[in-house]
Write a protein that holds these residues in place. Sequence first.
Motif, short mmCIF file in Angstrom:
data_model
loop_
_atom_site.label_atom_id
_atom_site.label_comp_id
_atom_site.label_asym_id
_atom_site.label_seq_id
_atom_site.Cartn_x
_atom_site.Cartn_y
_atom_site.Cartn_z
N MET A 56 0.82 -1.21 0.00
CA MET A 56 0.00 0.00 0.00
C MET A 56 0.86 1.27 0.00
O MET A 56 0.31 2.38 -0.05
CB MET A 56 -0.90 0.02 1.24
N GLY A 57 2.17 1.11 0.07
CA GLY A 57 3.05 2.27 0.12
C GLY A 57 3.06 2.96 1.46
O GLY A 57 3.35 4.17 1.54
N LEU A 58 2.78 2.21 2.55
CA LEU A 58 2.64 2.82 3.86
C LEU A 58 3.82 2.53 4.80
O LEU A 58 3.79 2.91 5.96
CB LEU A 58 1.35 2.34 4.54
N VAL A 59 4.84 1.86 4.29
CA VAL A 59 5.98 1.47 5.13
C VAL A 59 7.27 1.95 4.48
O VAL A 59 7.43 1.87 3.26
CB VAL A 59 6.02 -0.06 5.31
N TYR A 60 8.19 2.44 5.30
CA TYR A 60 9.48 2.87 4.79
C TYR A 60 10.58 2.53 5.80
O TYR A 60 10.32 2.43 7.00
CB TYR A 60 9.49 4.38 4.50
N PRO A 61 11.82 2.33 5.33
CA PRO A 61 12.92 2.04 6.26
C PRO A 61 13.57 3.32 6.77
O PRO A 61 13.69 4.30 6.04
CB PRO A 61 13.90 1.24 5.38
N SER A 62 13.97 3.29 8.04
CA SER A 62 14.78 4.38 8.59
C SER A 62 16.08 3.77 9.09
O SER A 62 16.11 2.64 9.57
CB SER A 62 14.05 5.08 9.74
N PHE A 63 17.16 4.51 8.97
CA PHE A 63 18.49 3.94 9.21
C PHE A 63 19.23 4.60 10.37
O PHE A 63 20.36 4.22 10.66
CB PHE A 63 19.32 4.06 7.93
N GLU A 64 18.61 5.56 11.04
CA GLU A 64 19.28 6.21 12.15
C GLU A 64 19.41 5.24 13.34
O GLU A 64 18.48 4.48 13.64
CB GLU A 64 18.51 7.45 12.62
N SER A 65 20.55 5.29 14.02
CA SER A 65 20.72 4.50 15.24
C SER A 65 19.99 5.19 16.39
O SER A 65 19.54 6.34 16.26
CB SER A 65 22.21 4.39 15.59
N ARG A 66 19.87 4.50 17.51
CA ARG A 66 19.23 5.11 18.67
C ARG A 66 20.00 6.35 19.12
O ARG A 66 19.40 7.35 19.53
CB ARG A 66 19.13 4.10 19.81
N ALA A 67 21.33 6.29 19.03
CA ALA A 67 22.14 7.45 19.42
C ALA A 67 21.90 8.62 18.48
O ALA A 67 21.81 9.78 18.92
CB ALA A 67 23.62 7.07 19.44
N GLU A 68 21.78 8.34 17.19
CA GLU A 68 21.52 9.41 16.22
C GLU A 68 20.14 10.02 16.44
O GLU A 68 19.98 11.25 16.34
CB GLU A 68 21.64 8.86 14.79
N ALA A 70 18.56 10.17 19.30
CA ALA A 70 18.65 10.97 20.52
C ALA A 70 19.29 12.33 20.23
O ALA A 70 18.86 13.36 20.75
CB ALA A 70 19.45 10.23 21.58
N ARG A 71 20.31 12.34 19.37
CA ARG A 71 20.96 13.59 19.02
C ARG A 71 20.01 14.50 18.23
O ARG A 71 19.94 15.71 18.48
CB ARG A 71 22.22 13.30 18.18
N LEU A 72 19.26 13.92 17.31
CA LEU A 72 18.30 14.71 16.53
C LEU A 72 17.21 15.29 17.43
O LEU A 72 16.80 16.44 17.26
CB LEU A 72 17.67 13.84 15.44
#
Length: 253
Positions: A56-68, A70-72
Motif C-alpha cells: 500500500m506504500g505505507l511502510v518505509y525504512p529508517s536507518f538512524e541509530s538510537r544514538a543518532e 537521541a541527538r536529533l
Amino acid sequence: MLLRIEDIDPTRCRPAFEQAILEDLAWLGISWEQPVRRQSEHLAEYRAALERLQGMGLVYPSFESRAEIARLVAQRDADGAWPRDPDGAPLYPGAGTALSEARRQELMASGAPYALRLDMEAAVARAGRLAWDEHGAGPSGETGTVEARPGAWGDVILARKETPTSYHLSVVIDDALQGVTEVVRGQDLFHATSVHRLLQALLGLSPPVYRHHQLIRDVQGQKLSKSTQATGLRTLRAEGVSPTEIRHRIGVV
C-alpha cells in the motif's frame, strides 16, 4: 481464556521466563485453552501482513541509530519542545521518508541496520476516522466509544531488520487469527489501542471490544516493574502468600 507468549525478541524472552509464567498462572488457579500460541512460531504471518502494508506504500525504512535519534531529538528540543508520544517517548525525528527508493535499496543491500516504520500521515489519510468500543476506562476515565488518535504516536516501528514484526503489528494479527472478541489489559496500553485500530482498519481486520483496567501501583504511584525492583509474584509465593490473598489484594473477591 487464551494464553499467548509474546516472544518475538529472543534476547529478552527465555524459556525459563515462559516456564515461570505457566507455573504462576497455574498456582493462581487459572487455566487456558491449548495449544499456547507463541509468536516466535508465527513470524511468517506477521511478515505477510507487513508486506501487505508495504504494498500500500505505507511502510518505509529508517536507518538512524538510537544514538543518532537521541541527538536529533536534542537538536529539535533546542528549537522548542519536540513532540512526545503518549508514553513520553519522542516522535521519530529522522529523514527516512525523504530518502529516494534507490538510496533505501542501496543502504539495505549494504547490510546497514534499519527499522521499518509506518508512514503515519499516509496511513491515517487512507483509514479515515476511527474509534473503538471501550468497556473499561482509560487513564482519564474515557469509556464507551473512544476516538482513536494514532497520529499522536508518529511513525511507529512495525519491524526491524532482524525481526519481521513488532508488538503493535503482531498483536492485531494474533487477535484476528485467534478469534479474540474481548481484550482485557492494563490502562498502560489504552493509548496504544489507537495504533492497533489503525492497523486493523488498514488490514481489514474486525476490532475486538476493549476493557482497560487500573494498574496495581506502588506507594509512589508507579506501576509495578522489574526495573524498580517491585516484588514479584514468585517472591510473594515464597513468603507464603496464598492465591486467595493475591485475589483480595487486587480487588477480586
